[in-house]
Design a protein around this motif. Structure first.
Motif, PDB file in Angstrom:
ATOM      1  N   SER A 186       9.433  -0.683   3.485  1.00 49.92           N
ATOM      2  CA  SER A 186       9.265  -0.158   4.841  1.00 49.92           C
ATOM      3  C   SER A 186       8.247   0.977   4.877  1.00 49.92           C
ATOM      4  N   ILE A 187       8.329   1.888   3.908  1.00 49.60           N
ATOM      5  CA  ILE A 187       7.390   3.020   3.848  1.00 49.60           C
ATOM      6  C   ILE A 187       5.975   2.522   3.596  1.00 49.60           C
ATOM      7  N   ALA A 188       5.839   1.565   2.683  1.00 49.04           N
ATOM      8  CA  ALA A 188       4.522   1.027   2.350  1.00 49.04           C
ATOM      9  C   ALA A 188       3.899   0.323   3.551  1.00 49.04           C
ATOM     10  N   GLN A 189       4.717  -0.420   4.290  1.00 49.74           N
ATOM     11  CA  GLN A 189       4.213  -1.131   5.477  1.00 49.74           C
ATOM     12  C   GLN A 189       3.620  -0.150   6.478  1.00 49.74           C
ATOM     13  N   GLU A 190       4.311   0.964   6.663  1.00 44.34           N
ATOM     14  CA  GLU A 190       3.843   1.973   7.620  1.00 44.34           C
ATOM     15  C   GLU A 190       2.645   2.744   7.077  1.00 44.34           C
ATOM     16  N   LYS A 191       2.718   3.121   5.804  1.00 43.49           N
ATOM     17  CA  LYS A 191       1.672   3.956   5.215  1.00 43.49           C
ATOM     18  C   LYS A 191       0.341   3.222   5.103  1.00 43.49           C
ATOM     19  N   TYR A 192       0.395   1.929   4.782  1.00 41.69           N
ATOM     20  CA  TYR A 192      -0.833   1.171   4.540  1.00 41.69           C
ATOM     21  C   TYR A 192      -1.095   0.113   5.606  1.00 41.69           C
ATOM     22  N   ALA A 193      -0.637   0.409   6.817  1.00 45.15           N
ATOM     23  CA  ALA A 193      -0.838  -0.541   7.921  1.00 45.15           C
ATOM     24  C   ALA A 193      -2.318  -0.829   8.162  1.00 45.15           C
ATOM     25  N   ASP A 194      -3.171   0.145   7.887  1.00 50.65           N
ATOM     26  CA  ASP A 194      -4.616  -0.028   8.104  1.00 50.65           C
ATOM     27  C   ASP A 194      -5.394  -0.235   6.803  1.00 50.65           C
ATOM     28  N   ASP A 195      -4.687  -0.516   5.732  1.00 44.57           N
ATOM     29  CA  ASP A 195      -5.334  -0.738   4.434  1.00 44.57           C
ATOM     30  C   ASP A 195      -4.766  -2.021   3.829  1.00 44.57           C
ATOM     31  N   SER A 196      -5.352  -3.140   4.190  1.00 49.22           N
ATOM     32  CA  SER A 196      -4.797  -4.446   3.823  1.00 49.22           C
ATOM     33  C   SER A 196      -4.768  -4.667   2.313  1.00 49.22           C
ATOM     34  N   ILE A 197      -5.766  -4.148   1.604  1.00 47.66           N
ATOM     35  CA  ILE A 197      -5.809  -4.347   0.150  1.00 47.66           C
ATOM     36  C   ILE A 197      -4.652  -3.626  -0.534  1.00 47.66           C
ATOM     37  N   GLN A 198      -4.472  -2.337  -0.180  1.00 49.72           N
ATOM     38  CA  GLN A 198      -3.380  -1.563  -0.781  1.00 49.72           C
ATOM     39  C   GLN A 198      -2.025  -2.130  -0.362  1.00 49.72           C
ATOM     40  N   LEU A 199      -1.943  -2.578   0.890  1.00 55.77           N
ATOM     41  CA  LEU A 199      -0.687  -3.149   1.375  1.00 55.77           C
ATOM     42  C   LEU A 199      -0.315  -4.399   0.575  1.00 55.77           C
ATOM     43  N   LYS A 200      -1.305  -5.235   0.265  1.00 50.50           N
ATOM     44  CA  LYS A 200      -1.038  -6.438  -0.540  1.00 50.50           C
ATOM     45  C   LYS A 200      -0.579  -6.053  -1.941  1.00 50.50           C
ATOM     46  N   ASN A 201      -1.170  -4.999  -2.493  1.00 48.68           N
ATOM     47  CA  ASN A 201      -0.740  -4.524  -3.811  1.00 48.68           C
ATOM     48  C   ASN A 201       0.720  -4.090  -3.789  1.00 48.68           C
ATOM     49  N   GLU A 202       1.082  -3.360  -2.730  1.00 50.03           N
ATOM     50  CA  GLU A 202       2.467  -2.893  -2.614  1.00 50.03           C
ATOM     51  C   GLU A 202       3.414  -4.066  -2.367  1.00 50.03           C
ATOM     52  N   GLN A 203       2.969  -5.052  -1.601  1.00 50.70           N
ATOM     53  CA  GLN A 203       3.807  -6.224  -1.331  1.00 50.70           C
ATOM     54  C   GLN A 203       4.041  -7.038  -2.600  1.00 50.70           C
ATOM     55  N   ARG A 204       3.024  -7.083  -3.471  1.00 45.73           N
ATOM     56  CA  ARG A 204       3.211  -7.770  -4.757  1.00 45.73           C
ATOM     57  C   ARG A 204       4.266  -7.047  -5.594  1.00 45.73           C
ATOM     58  N   LYS A 205       4.225  -5.711  -5.528  1.00 42.36           N
ATOM     59  CA  LYS A 205       5.188  -4.922  -6.294  1.00 42.36           C
ATOM     60  C   LYS A 205       6.605  -5.149  -5.783  1.00 42.36           C
ATOM     61  N   THR A 206       6.787  -5.065  -4.469  1.00 42.48           N
ATOM     62  CA  THR A 206       8.127  -5.266  -3.915  1.00 42.48           C
ATOM     63  C   THR A 206       8.575  -6.718  -4.093  1.00 42.48           C
ATOM     64  N   GLY A 207       7.616  -7.646  -4.046  1.00 49.97           N
ATOM     65  CA  GLY A 207       7.949  -9.051  -4.277  1.00 49.97           C
ATOM     66  C   GLY A 207       8.484  -9.258  -5.689  1.00 49.97           C
ATOM     67  N   PHE A 208       7.866  -8.566  -6.650  1.00 47.98           N
ATOM     68  CA  PHE A 208       8.344  -8.645  -8.030  1.00 47.98           C
ATOM     69  C   PHE A 208       9.770  -8.101  -8.134  1.00 47.98           C
ATOM     70  N   TYR A 209      10.016  -6.968  -7.492  1.00 48.93           N
ATOM     71  CA  TYR A 209      11.352  -6.381  -7.525  1.00 48.93           C
ATOM     72  C   TYR A 209      12.377  -7.319  -6.881  1.00 48.93           C
ATOM     73  N   LYS A 210      12.020  -7.887  -5.743  1.00 49.17           N
ATOM     74  CA  LYS A 210      12.955  -8.767  -5.025  1.00 49.17           C
ATOM     75  C   LYS A 210      13.290  -9.999  -5.860  1.00 49.17           C
ATOM     76  N   ASP A 211      12.285 -10.572  -6.513  1.00 45.62           N
ATOM     77  CA  ASP A 211      12.530 -11.744  -7.363  1.00 45.62           C
ATOM     78  C   ASP A 211      13.430 -11.376  -8.544  1.00 45.62           C
ATOM     79  N   LEU A 212      13.153 -10.222  -9.144  1.00 43.01           N
ATOM     80  CA  LEU A 212      13.958  -9.767 -10.273  1.00 43.01           C
ATOM     81  C   LEU A 212      15.406  -9.556  -9.863  1.00 43.01           C
TER      82      LEU A 212
END
Length: 229
Positions: free
Chosen positions: A185-211
């Protein structure tokens, strides 16, 4: 500026003010290999001031010579225990040579007695968290990461990331799940205007969710007796 200092150094390589300026600029530029050479030369010329001991110790720490750095930090710390940077790097050096308790004492004394700025306090708490984490004292690690987060909201994702890893390591998967959603949630808000960084954060949370999904699946199988003989 550095080029001008080098020119002056070529004229007289033993002139102490030029040598000290050269070493300080090299340290500020993170040219620690060169800074170590410069401050070693200064020390060989007979200077054993706090300035020289501190900067030579930091250079040696940065170059991985932790035991040599420790000996220099001991002398510098005896001369002045109120220097924030010295205390921080000294504590990191002690961590690297296995002197965790002394490192934690220095961190505690610095925070309690010197009242550093909040962002610097956060760095000390983070270091304490890292030390506790490396000593497998997970609850204390989390406690210090949380205090770092409270002092430095700008870098809360960094501290949350460390807390999440602690929770996963400690098998507190529900806590980790809650924090992953918070992180997302914090990453979505913080990087709403930075698509590259947002994708990096989404990959990180995706890894956590899968784990965590795998861990919850395994826990359900245990609960249902699938792994019982």
């Amino acid at each position: 500026m550095y080029e001008n200092i080098l020119d002056a150094y070529q004229v007289d390589s033993t002139y102490m003010p030029i040598l000290m300026l050269k070493g300080k600029v090299e340290s500020d530029m993170k040219k620690y290999s060169q800074a170590e050479i410069t401050f070693t030369r200064i020390a060989s010329l007979g200077d054993s001031s706090f300035f020289t001991l501190k900067n030579l110790a930091i250079a040696k720490h940065s170059n991985g010579s932790y035991l040599e750095a420790e000996n220099l930090f001991i002398k510098a710390y005896e001369m002045d225990s109120t220097d924030f940077l010295l205390n921080f790097v000294y504590a990191k050096t002690l961590q690297n040579v296995g002197e965790r308790n002394l490192a934690l004492d220095i961190i505690s004394n610095t925070i309690k007695l010197l009242y550093p700025p909040d962002e610097l306090v956060a760095s000390f708490y983070e270091l304490a968290g890292d030390i506790y984490n490396s000593g497998n004292k997970i609850d204390l690690a989390v406690e210090n990461y949380q205090m770092a987060l409270e002092k430095d909201k700008k870098n809360e994702l960094k501290y949350l990331n460390k807390i999440i890893w602690c929770k996963i390591y400690d098998k507190k998967f529900r806590d980790a799940e809650y924090l992953v959603h918070k992180y997302d949630s914090i990453a979505q808000e913080k990087y709403a205007d930075d698509s590259i960084q947002l994708k990096n954060e989404q990959r990180k949370t995706g890894f956590y969710k899968d784990l965590l999904k795998k861990e919850f699946f395994f826990m359900d199988d245990l609960k249902n007796g699938k792994f019982l003989v």
